[in-house]
Design an enzyme around this catalytic site. Structure first.
Site, PDB file in Angstrom:
ATOM      1  N   GLU A  69      65.945  32.692  26.887  1.00  0.00           N
ATOM      2  CA  GLU A  69      67.123  32.176  27.601  1.00  0.00           C
ATOM      3  C   GLU A  69      68.233  31.799  26.628  1.00  0.00           C
ATOM      4  O   GLU A  69      68.026  31.715  25.423  1.00  0.00           O
ATOM      5  CB  GLU A  69      66.754  30.922  28.420  1.00  0.00           C
ATOM      6  CG  GLU A  69      66.205  31.196  29.798  1.00  0.00           C
ATOM      7  CD  GLU A  69      67.289  31.534  30.818  1.00  0.00           C
ATOM      8  OE1 GLU A  69      68.473  31.652  30.432  1.00  0.00           O
ATOM      9  OE2 GLU A  69      66.966  31.688  32.009  1.00  0.00           O
TER      10      GLU A  69
ATOM     11  N   ARG B  11      64.428  18.790  35.233  1.00  0.00           N
ATOM     12  CA  ARG B  11      64.678  19.041  33.819  1.00  0.00           C
ATOM     13  C   ARG B  11      66.068  19.644  33.681  1.00  0.00           C
ATOM     14  O   ARG B  11      66.676  20.101  34.647  1.00  0.00           O
ATOM     15  CB  ARG B  11      63.628  19.976  33.219  1.00  0.00           C
ATOM     16  CG  ARG B  11      63.570  21.366  33.832  1.00  0.00           C
ATOM     17  CD  ARG B  11      62.704  22.300  32.999  1.00  0.00           C
ATOM     18  NE  ARG B  11      62.432  23.574  33.636  1.00  0.00           N
ATOM     19  CZ  ARG B  11      63.294  24.591  33.701  1.00  0.00           C
ATOM     20  NH1 ARG B  11      64.517  24.467  33.194  1.00  0.00           N
ATOM     21  NH2 ARG B  11      62.956  25.727  34.286  1.00  0.00           N
TER      22      ARG B  11
ATOM     23  N   ASN C 268      68.686  22.598  32.607  1.00  0.00           N
ATOM     24  CA  ASN C 268      68.588  24.049  32.736  1.00  0.00           C
ATOM     25  C   ASN C 268      69.767  24.696  32.010  1.00  0.00           C
ATOM     26  O   ASN C 268      69.972  24.450  30.833  1.00  0.00           O
ATOM     27  CB  ASN C 268      68.517  24.464  34.215  1.00  0.00           C
ATOM     28  CG  ASN C 268      67.826  25.795  34.418  1.00  0.00           C
ATOM     29  OD1 ASN C 268      66.764  26.034  33.842  1.00  0.00           O
ATOM     30  ND2 ASN C 268      68.403  26.682  35.207  1.00  0.00           N
TER      31      ASN C 268
ATOM     32  N   ASN D  36      72.605  27.676  37.170  1.00  0.00           N
ATOM     33  CA  ASN D  36      72.551  28.917  36.410  1.00  0.00           C
ATOM     34  C   ASN D  36      73.953  29.528  36.389  1.00  0.00           C
ATOM     35  O   ASN D  36      74.886  29.022  37.016  1.00  0.00           O
ATOM     36  CB  ASN D  36      71.545  29.903  37.016  1.00  0.00           C
ATOM     37  CG  ASN D  36      70.161  29.789  36.405  1.00  0.00           C
ATOM     38  OD1 ASN D  36      70.025  29.734  35.178  1.00  0.00           O
ATOM     39  ND2 ASN D  36      69.139  29.734  37.232  1.00  0.00           N
TER      40      ASN D  36
ATOM     41  N   ASP E  53      71.029  34.689  37.747  1.00  0.00           N
ATOM     42  CA  ASP E  53      70.529  33.887  36.631  1.00  0.00           C
ATOM     43  C   ASP E  53      71.683  33.655  35.651  1.00  0.00           C
ATOM     44  O   ASP E  53      72.778  33.311  36.073  1.00  0.00           O
ATOM     45  CB  ASP E  53      69.321  34.565  35.979  1.00  0.00           C
ATOM     46  CG  ASP E  53      68.394  33.569  35.296  1.00  0.00           C
ATOM     47  OD1 ASP E  53      68.878  32.541  34.793  1.00  0.00           O
ATOM     48  OD2 ASP E  53      67.183  33.803  35.247  1.00  0.00           O
TER      49      ASP E  53
END
Length: 299
Positions: free
Chosen positions: A20, A105, A107, A156, A206
């Site tokens: 990522e 969490r 991202n 995202n 994404d």
């Protein structure tokens, strides 16, 4: 759709669990990226083929570069830290995470054109409760950590227009990319509106990037493709990639003309579709478009 030849090649066959957040460092001529599930920050040198890696003590989702040799701001599940690559030390730089660590969490995240770091969260409890809207976007700058967007579920697709005055943000479970007006003086988004929508069966939004012409590029998870949309939200083209789970993209290279792509070898969603022989690899795509250097964090 606009026709330009595109070639896709694997430049690092590393089988990352969840590659990522690629960011190209102009100063170091390296591609920084993370393997979220393996808790590793990486720096890949395309010229030598060497990938350097640093183990983090917790899930690492995103980061912001400061400059060559300077500490890297890393977003761990447990908080935001300055990471010294030489000593391996982590120094907290913000208050504890503004969420429940048991269910949330950090991202996706990136710097705006002025060098502030915007970092989103994901509400992991949504995937059982199906109650949306439990995550947010935060801004890190000289004033500390400030919540700037509410009512999202999984952040995202964060990217900025070339002039920095439009912020794009995908909420993956909703199948929507939003656009916001962005105040470059204060780092404040406003006027939330739908930029593009897509049926989740045709790929899940994404990670994303914007090219120098203002085109919005976004990974289509579970479709194995990268799509480009024009600034007015029209689909311009799609590029098939040899992995089912492309995760995020970044322009880089000496002339900022290579679109780098990370991917995941860990299956994100149930199913039996092949992930691809080089799933988890880092890819380079020649698109005919050029990018804009990612600003360093300046606070």
């Amino acid at each position: 759709m606009r026709e330009r030849d595109a070639t896709v090649r694997c430049v690092l066959d590393i089988r990352a669990e969840s590659g990522e957040t690629p960011v190209w460092s102009v100063a170091e001529q390296k591609l920084f990226w993370v393997d979220q599930e393996a808790c590793r920050l990486n720096a890949f040198d395309p010229a030598s083929g060497i990938n350097e890696s640093w183990q983090m003590p917790a899930h690492v989702s995103s980061f912001a570069l400061r400059g060559a040799g300077d500490p890297v701001v890393v977003a761990l599940r447990t908080g935001l830290f300055d990471f010294d690559r030489t000593s391996g030390t982590l120094e907290p730089i913000a208050a504890p995470p503004p969420y429940r660590v048991e269910t949330h969490r950090y991202n996706d995240g990136r710097c705006d054109r002025q060098g502030r770091y915007l970092i989103g969260s994901v509400d992991l409890s949504f995937f059982e409760s199906k109650v949306p809207g439990g995550a947010a976007i935060y801004r890190l700058d000289g004033a500390g950590l400030t919540e700037v967007i509410r009512d999202i579920t999984c952040s995202n697709g964060m990217a900025f227009s070339p002039d920095g005055r439009t912020l794009y943000l995908a909420d993956s479970p909703a199948g929507v990319v939003y656009a916001f007006d962005y105040d470059i003086e204060t780092g404040t988004p406003s006027n939330r509106r739908v930029f593009i929508e897509r049926d989740r069966g045709d790929g899940i939004f994404d990670g994303a990037e914007v090219d120098a012409e203002g085109g919005y590029w976004v990974c289509l998870l579970m479709k194995g493709a990268v799509a480009r949309y024009t600034p007015d939200g029209r689909l311009d083209r799609e590029i098939a990639v040899p992995v089912l789970q492309p995760t995020k993209i970044a322009f880089g290279g000496p002339d900022m003309a290579t679109l780098y792509l990370t991917s995941a070898a860990h299956r994100h969603l149930p199913g039996d579709q092949p992930l691809g022989e080089q799933a988890g690899g880092v890819f380079a795509i020649d698109t005919g478009f050029g990018g804009i250097a990612e600003p360093n964090y300046r606070y």
